[in-house]
Design an enzyme around this catalytic site. Structure first.
Site, PDB file in Angstrom:
ATOM      1  CG  HIS A  46       7.373  11.751   0.294  1.00 24.08           C
ATOM      2  ND1 HIS A  46       6.791  10.598  -0.159  1.00 24.08           N
ATOM      3  CD2 HIS A  46       6.703  12.754  -0.305  1.00 24.08           C
ATOM      4  CE1 HIS A  46       5.805  10.893  -0.986  1.00 24.08           C
ATOM      5  NE2 HIS A  46       5.733  12.198  -1.102  1.00 24.08           N
ATOM      6  N   GLY A  47      11.574  11.494   2.194  1.00 23.44           N
ATOM      7  CA  GLY A  47      12.597  12.027   3.082  1.00 23.44           C
ATOM      8  C   GLY A  47      13.288  10.947   3.859  1.00 23.44           C
TER       9      GLY A  47
END
Lengths: 316, 487
Positions: free
Chosen positions: B325-326
């Site tokens: 996701h990041g």
């Protein structure tokens, strides 16, 4: 595919007449609405301003100069087209619209402040322009700002009122002569019955080293064009710097530079520059609600003083 | 290009119309060109990164298929995976790793001279990289033949409806569809547009409206009271659902109009009775990707470990999912929190069944759902907060809600007035959330569509008009990005 396209076209076409009619009614209604956001624009577009003495400027014009006092002191017909939150670019736009729909004024009181020659990046109070998006002057003037309007807002019925659906209701009610909004402004002027707030203290805390105003070149060009236009059309202009709270003065770090510009304009166009920033009113918070804006008590005293000075100027 | 932009309003009908007007053999070209245009609308130069991935995986696929020995097949797969992960590492994780090295080095009295990469993350990088990786893995596993048509393969990675935020497709589902001749189908077109309309409603009417409240609170949590923070966390739970599922509906709908079927990405996640069930219903294309290519290989390889293999598999999978996701500790914590919950659920399945079994079914179901959704909402604080530090602050603040309850409510009222969020607005927002949840649940039970399509045409059109009018006149069109675009 034919069936699909014909149904899709039908689906789109069916509500359009209704939406266009409602859009027309809303716009027309708002054109005569008493909502404070629209009243000056409405008076200007409906040729109701028609003033001999026109007051132009920002919110400082709008809350500082009372046409009622000017009218009685100068025995004239004045109107205040001051526009809240906007610098000269939009003031000029309002003036252009005024000139298109109203008679030429004999005198303009151009209210100045430190940010007159600045330009903002956002479209402040964009709602005020919504009923007038079809006017190319308004359309062009609102371009280039953050959040400016798009063609869909201009041409698709009612889309411009997205997020502001209450204006549709207000417009329809006004169109049917059921506008319940009271008239809160007198010829564009609206005195503020407010007392000194803590806004100035907050400003000082947030800007301990003061604030520098950026002068926008294009706004300066507009200002020069405006003064030239007035000179060519024999419209007298008086530049007025109305009172501001004295403790604010040193916090404008380039105040002198901007004042020199105003003085230079006055000299170049041979017009008076009335500077009230050292007036006795400036030293008492009871006349202000923040450092830049006087309340009704202050603005009425100032309007009388201004009227007397203008009278003297006209007599000379 | 954003689905919720005026550019897409022109792009979509033009591309769709041209698609059906062109002969089948030219359609891939149109779709590829349209997809490039769609992607380049964000930042044109990033197409080069995409082109690199496409070229590498196209040839890797052919080479993997050609090899006769398992070892060599594996070698080419490894090269392809390294190339893909390398792209992610450089563009997505480099700065994160670098900053952490600097932190560690400083702690021990050293300095790190590696420069910081100053460029924005290419939009949707994690999505199309994962989709490209699934292609070579499936060829390696013998489930998919290598695609010889370069254009069709490029289209598999770049197909515009799912290019920037999924669903992350598998080659078995997509590639054959690009070879098939598509005919215009009235029902596909109508149901595709209907799905797009519903997706748009969720995005611009609900999600972006909720953002007006959640954004200021998450961006400046120190200025808000406990109750405001709790409220922001609750609202964000629905915001992200409407945002992401709205995007997926728009993707599925726009592909369906042309006759393509993309995989379903959401299946009423807020009706889940556990975190395990939640991940079967939320972002299904990513969950199944991790299941197929990470979790399953781990538990298969370590099957002699017994239950511990599952626990390890879950931990690694959700750690990587968080990282997917990041690049930030907050995303890692987000992933780990889900891993912890699922490991707990795995180990306590029998006991929980016993305890919850004592309750009446409706209470059991209701309580399980509330617990699961609350936990998910809690983890989203890490997901949405600007940093792990902010998230921890928010949790600490929220936990102090009952300390000085009266004062807290008073501050909350002040916060709400500052956000111009009065009780009438709250009521509208609540109704919107209930409405979306009601339709979503109804949709899952597959009762909605048959009953709706059997209604008289004027009823159907009245519903369509209501939704379209809501979108046009109450939607937020400030070109707000979809939340998942950043991944």
């Amino acid at each position: 595919m034919k069936k699909f396209i014909s149904r899709l076209v039908l689906f789109i076409l069916i509500p359009l007449p209704f939406l266009f009619v409602l859009n027309f009614i809303t716009d027309k209604g708002l054109h005569k609405s008493n909502l404070p956001l629209f009243t000056e624009w409405n008076d200007i577009y409906a040729s109701k301003a028609n003033a001999d003495v026109l007051i132009n400027g920002s919110s400082r014009a709008w809350v500082h100069v009372s046409p009622k006092i000017l009218d009685s002191a100068l025995n004239t017909n004045s109107y205040n087209i001051g526009i809240d939150g906007w610098h000269f670019k939009m003031q000029y736009t309002r003036f252009k619209v005024y000139m298109q729909h109203n008679k030429k004024p004999k005198l303009i009181i151009q209210s100045l402040d430190m940010t007159t020659l600045h330009n903002r990046s956002d479209l402040f109070q964009y709602q005020q322009f919504l009923p007038y998006l079809n006017d190319s002057i308004i359309w062009n003037a609102t371009m280039g700002y953050r959040g400016h309007f798009n063609d869909f807002q201009r041409y698709f019925p009612l889309y411009k009122y997205n997020q502001n659906l209450r204006f549709i209701k207000e417009g329809v009610l006004a169109y049917l002569n059921h506008d319940r909004n009271p008239h809160v402004k007198y010829k564009g002027y609206q005195g503020q019955d407010a007392t000194w707030s803590d806004a100035f203290e907050i400003f000082k805390k947030e800007n301990p080293n003061g604030s520098e105003v950026e002068v926008d070149r294009s706004t300066c060009e507009d200002f020069e064009a405006y003064l030239s236009y007035c000179k060519q059309n024999n419209i007298k202009v008086v530049l007025v710097y109305s009172p501001e709270y004295y403790q604010m003065k040193p916090l404008w770090t380039n105040r002198e530079q901007i004042f020199n510009r105003y003085r230079a304009y006055a000299k170049e166009f041979d017009i008076p520059f009335l500077d009230y920033s050292n007036d006795s009113l400036c030293f008492n918070t009871k006349y202000f609600y923040n450092s830049q804006h006087m309340n009704t008590t202050g603005s009425e005293i100032f309007s009388r003083q201004l009227a007397a000075d203008i009278k003297q100027y006209l007599q000379n | 290009m954003l689905f919720n932009s005026s550019a897409f309003l022109i792009f979509f009908p033009v591309v769709t119309l041209l698609f059906f007007l062109l002969p089948h053999k030219l359609r891939w070209m149109l779709l590829l060109f349209a997809s490039c245009f769609f992607y380049m609308f964000f930042k044109p130069e990033y197409i080069l990164i995409l082109a690199f991935t496409i070229v590498v995986d196209y040839y890797a696929g052919i080479l993997i298929e050609k090899q006769e020995t398992h070892k060599r097949r594996r070698l080419y797969l490894l090269m392809s995976v390294i190339a893909n992960v390398g792209v992610l590492a450089v563009f997505k994780y480099y700065n994160f790793i670098n900053t952490n090295i600097t932190g560690l080095a400083t702690h021990f009295g050293f300095s790190n001279h590696m420069p910081i990469l100053r460029m924005a993350l290419p939009i949707g990088l994690s999505f199309h990289t994962f989709q490209a990786m699934s292609y070579t893995i499936e060829i390696y596993r013998g489930n998919q033949k290598a695609e010889r048509h370069f254009g069709i393969y490029a289209l598999y990675v770049m197909f515009y409806p799912q290019l920037v935020a999924g669903p992350i497709e598998r080659p078995q589902n997509m590639i054959h569809q690009f070879h098939e001749k598509k005919y215009f189908n009235y029902h596909n077109a109508v149901s595709g547009l209907r799905l797009m309309m519903w997706g748009m409603f969720k995005k611009v009417v609900v999600a972006d409206r909720l953002a007006y409240i959640t954004d200021p609170i998450f961006n400046n949590p120190h200025q808000y009271s406990s109750l405001s923070i709790i409220m922001a966390a609750v609202l964000f739970t629905f915001q992200i659902f409407c945002d992401f599922s709205g995007y997926s509906d728009l993707a599925l709908g726009s592909a369906r109009v042309m006759g393509y079927t993309l995989m379903t990405n959401f299946n009423d996640p807020f009706s889940s009775k556990s975190i395990t069930e939640f991940w079967r219903r939320w972002h299904i294309s990513l969950s199944t990707w991790f299941y197929d290519y990470v979790f399953n290989p781990i538990i298969t390889t370590l099957r002699h470990w017994g239950k511990a293999a599952v626990a390890l598999g879950l931990f690694v999978t959700f750690f990587l999912s968080g990282l997917w996701h990041g690049a930030g500790w907050k995303f890692i914590i987000y992933g780990v929190l889900h891993a912890v919950a699922m490991i707990y659920e795995f180990y306590t399945k029998k006991q929980r069944k016993k305890i919850f079994g004592l309750l009446p079914k409706w209470l059991n179901n209701g309580l399980s759902t509330v617990l699961a959704v609350t936990y998910v909402g809690f983890t989203w604080i890490f997901f949405r907060a600007n940093s792990a530090k902010d998230a921890l602050y928010m949790i600490k603040q929220a936990a102090g809600f009952f300390k000085g309850l009266k004062a807290n409510i008073h501050s909350w009222l002040g916060d709400m007035s500052g956000l111009e969020f009065g009780f009438s607005k709250m009521g509208i927002y609540l109704l919107l959330i209930i409405f979306v949840q009601f339709i979503t649940s109804y949709q899952r039970k597959e009762k909605l569509l048959p009953s709706f399509t059997s209604k008289k045409v004027y009823i159907r059109w009245a519903v369509y008009y209501t939704l379209v009018m809501c979108i046009i006149y109450t939607g937020v069109f400030e070109h707000k990005n979809f939340i998942y675009f950043q991944f």
